[in-house]
Write an enzyme that holds these catalytic residues in place. Structure first.
Site: not given
Ligand code: DHE
Length: 561
Positions: A76, A113, A356, A398
């Site tokens: 949000h 959600m 994203h 995603h």
């Molecule tokens: Fe992520 C990648 C944002 C929730 C695990 N996540 C990313 C990227 C972004 C992002 C912008 C890309 C980065 C890049 O490549 O430069 N993620 C967000 C959020 O905004 C979100 C939706 C909510 C939050 O508040 O964080 C969110 N993400 C999660 C999770 O709940 C996950 C499953 C566990 C955690 O750590 O919070 C999670 N995100 C990941 C992972 C990647 C990732 C493992 C990298 C994937 C890859 O293969 O490189």
């Protein structure tokens, strides 16, 4: 306003997720769920009017502020103006009764959600608190400039004192960096021997690892904006530099370009912040902060000013000394030329809202990125520096970094899974060799349920998918694998764990093993033989606290996925 201390638990940049904050009820230390696919129903106005603005004690307000940061702001936004989740500013929220808000927060919605109470992550008391908090004006977090960043910067081992060659005999290319999310730590594991090399302190709920261009270093970024530089030449990997450049962040990348325009390998690093909305360029060897670039600007389509355009994915271009930076709320892709920071040049490409996650196609030329709230994948040509196209795939694509392979009928293809439905969508991604299929959907199949990640490797015949977000009993504990040579046969699925949930995959360097995480307070790592799909090894240990993402050095350096 104080920068340190804005978010409790992130005070000194070394937040300990396991330690409850002052006044925090039990449960605050539990596994956080996926915050993203969020509070959609909260955006809908209710006819039931609300009463007077709720009042909270200072302590309760601080507690609510932290819960909001931890669970809600990812979707949000800090100002609550909405992105992946809808606008939940106090003006909108006071149109609903507290009882309705509590129900939505506790139960979740069909729109994706999570039910924070239902899943045991918020107590009834915390739910009531959050409903009240949302009816109060959002506090505006402080800004953060070079002065604060320099104060937080720590160089633990100057470059001259670092080893000139590895102090161990391990195969650096096949090391894995593993996130231990709720411990605020990262584990380095030897992919050949499966031994734990060491555990390092990173930031609060560290989000991703990136390997430096040479593969010598891992960079990590915490949700609290803490960036750490881990030296893999050391016998026991250690943090040689760290800093704090934002209050909320998700991405970090390095300079990888080497060519006629110079050699920038391992020279610079960049962090993409959620708050303050900015990019921060640092020295790649010391993390000394060098330059801050605000992302505040106007939306690509309506040209309205946006106060909080957050930085989502960043990848390092192979074509030029540039970072390809996705700005979520304005829907712009910035190509930021890092070869001359004093005379910064940038190309702004109009793409889609709200950008994203994404990665390159197999050639490394096209960025394929999800605009998940518009159900679209966007294609950007990093060589010609132009928008190519965008197309609808399914409910909230995603891809993580994505998956690229050669389809027997359609040639080079790429794919995405979806947050909102159990679907894998495959599209052509070779405009030069197979123009008739380029950026068109050529196949789709059901996965095990709404998921987060998919992964493959050029040497593999398989594509692995998770169903982490599925609400169906046991579905998020399954893995579903597709065959490249017989995709239409559908997925081969099996239950991989009886606790926690399966999340994220990574191949070893050879491309014959797949590593995944059982995301649980006491988690596990499962390693599969990619050819037979048989489990090879399961690592369970005290230190495996909420393992989530993982990165193989070689595959990360070379964008192999
Ligand atoms: Fe992520 C990648 C944002 C929730 C695990 N996540 C990313 C990227 C972004 C992002 C912008 C890309 C980065 C890049 O490549 O430069 N993620 C967000 C959020 O905004 C979100 C939706 C909510 C939050 O508040 O964080 C969110 N993400 C999660 C999770 O709940 C996950 C499953 C566990 C955690 O750590 O919070 C999670 N995100 C990941 C992972 C990647 C990732 C493992 C990298 C994937 C890859 O293969 O490189």
């Amino acid at each position: 306003m104080q920068v340190a201390g804005w978010f409790p638990g992130a005070r000194d940049g070394r937040a300990d997720r396991a330690a409850p904050r002052r006044g925090a009820p039990p449960g605050m230390g539990r596994v956080a769920g996926f915050v993203c696919a969020a509070l959609v129903a909260l955006g809908a106005a209710s006819s039931a009017g609300a009463g007077a603005t709720p009042q909270l004690s200072d302590e309760a307000f601080e507690q609510a502020k932290f819960i909001y940061f931890d669970r809600c702001s990812g979707c949000h936004g800090a100002l609550r103006k909405g992105a992946t989740g809808p606008n939940i500013t106090d003006e909108t929220m006071t149109k609903q009764t507290l009882a309705k808000l509590e129900k939505t927060i506790y139960e979740g919605t069909d729109a994706g959600m999570p039910g924070w109470g239902r899943t045991g992550e918020l107590t009834r008391g915390e739910t009531e608190l959050m409903a009240k908090y949302l009816q109060m004006p959002a506090p505006v977090p402080p800004e953060m400039g070079l002065k604060e960043m320099k104060a937080a910067h720590k160089l633990h081992v100057p470059v001259a004192q670092r080893p000139l060659k590895p102090l161990h005999k391990r195969n650096i290319d096949n090391l894995f960096g593993f996130i231990l999310r709720d411990a605020g730590k990262g584990a380095i594991i030897d992919g050949d021997t499966k031994e734990l090399m060491g555990i390092v302190d990173t930031g609060f709920a560290v989000h991703i690892f990136r390997a430096s261009g040479t593969g010598r270093y891992f960079y990590t970024i915490g949700r609290d904006g803490k960036v750490s530089l881990i030296d893999l030449y050391e016998e026991k990997p250690r943090v040689v530099a760290e800093g704090r450049v934002c209050l909320d962040a998700r991405s970090v990348e390095v300079s990888k370009y080497k060519g006629p325009k110079g050699d920038f390998v391992d020279k610079l690093a960049v962090v993409g912040c959620y708050w303050p909305p900015q990019l921060v360029v640092m020295d790649g060897q010391t993390l000394e902060p060098l330059k801050v670039v605000s992302t505040r600007s106007s939306t690509y389509d309506t040209n309205e000013y946006h106060p909080e355009p957050r930085v989502a994915t960043i990848v390092a271009s192979h074509a030029d000394p540039e970072w390809v930076v996705a700005i979520k709320e304005t829907g712009l892709i910035w190509l930021v030329d890092y070869s001359d920071l004093k005379n910064l040049r940038m190309t702004q490409i109009e793409a889609e809202r709200f950008l994203h996650d994404g990665g390159f196609d197999a050639s490394g030329r096209y960025l394929l990125i999800a605009a998940n709230m518009r159900d679209q994948m966007v294609v950007v040509d990093t060589k010609e520096k132009k928008f190519v196209t965008k197309f609808e795939t399914g409910v909230k694509p995603h891809p993580g970094r994505g998956a690229n392979w050669i389809d027997p009928e359609y040639g080079p293809v790429s794919a995405t899974t979806h947050l909102g439905e159990g679907l894998i969508t495959v599209f052509g991604s070779d405009p030069a060799g197979h123009p008739e299929h380029a950026w068109k959907i050529v196949r789709d199949e059901e996965t095990g349920g709404p998921g987060l990640f998919l992964k493959t490797h050029p040497k593999s015949n398989h594509i692995w998918t998770d169903a982490t977000l599925s609400k169906e009993e046991g579905a998020n504990q399954k893995i579903c694998v597709f065959r490249k040579d017989d995709f239409d046969a559908g997925a081969n699925c099996w239950k991989a764990t009886d606790h926690g949930k399966i999340v994220h995959f990574e191949y070893n360097k050879a491309g014959d093993e797949v590593w995944t995480s059982v995301w649980d307070k006491q988690g596990e790592i499962i390693i599969y033989d990619d050819k037979t799909l048989k489990e090879k090894q399961r690592i369970a240990a005290d230190w495996l606290v909420t393992p989530t993402g993982k990165w193989n050095v070689y595959n990360t350096v070379h964008d192999i996925y």
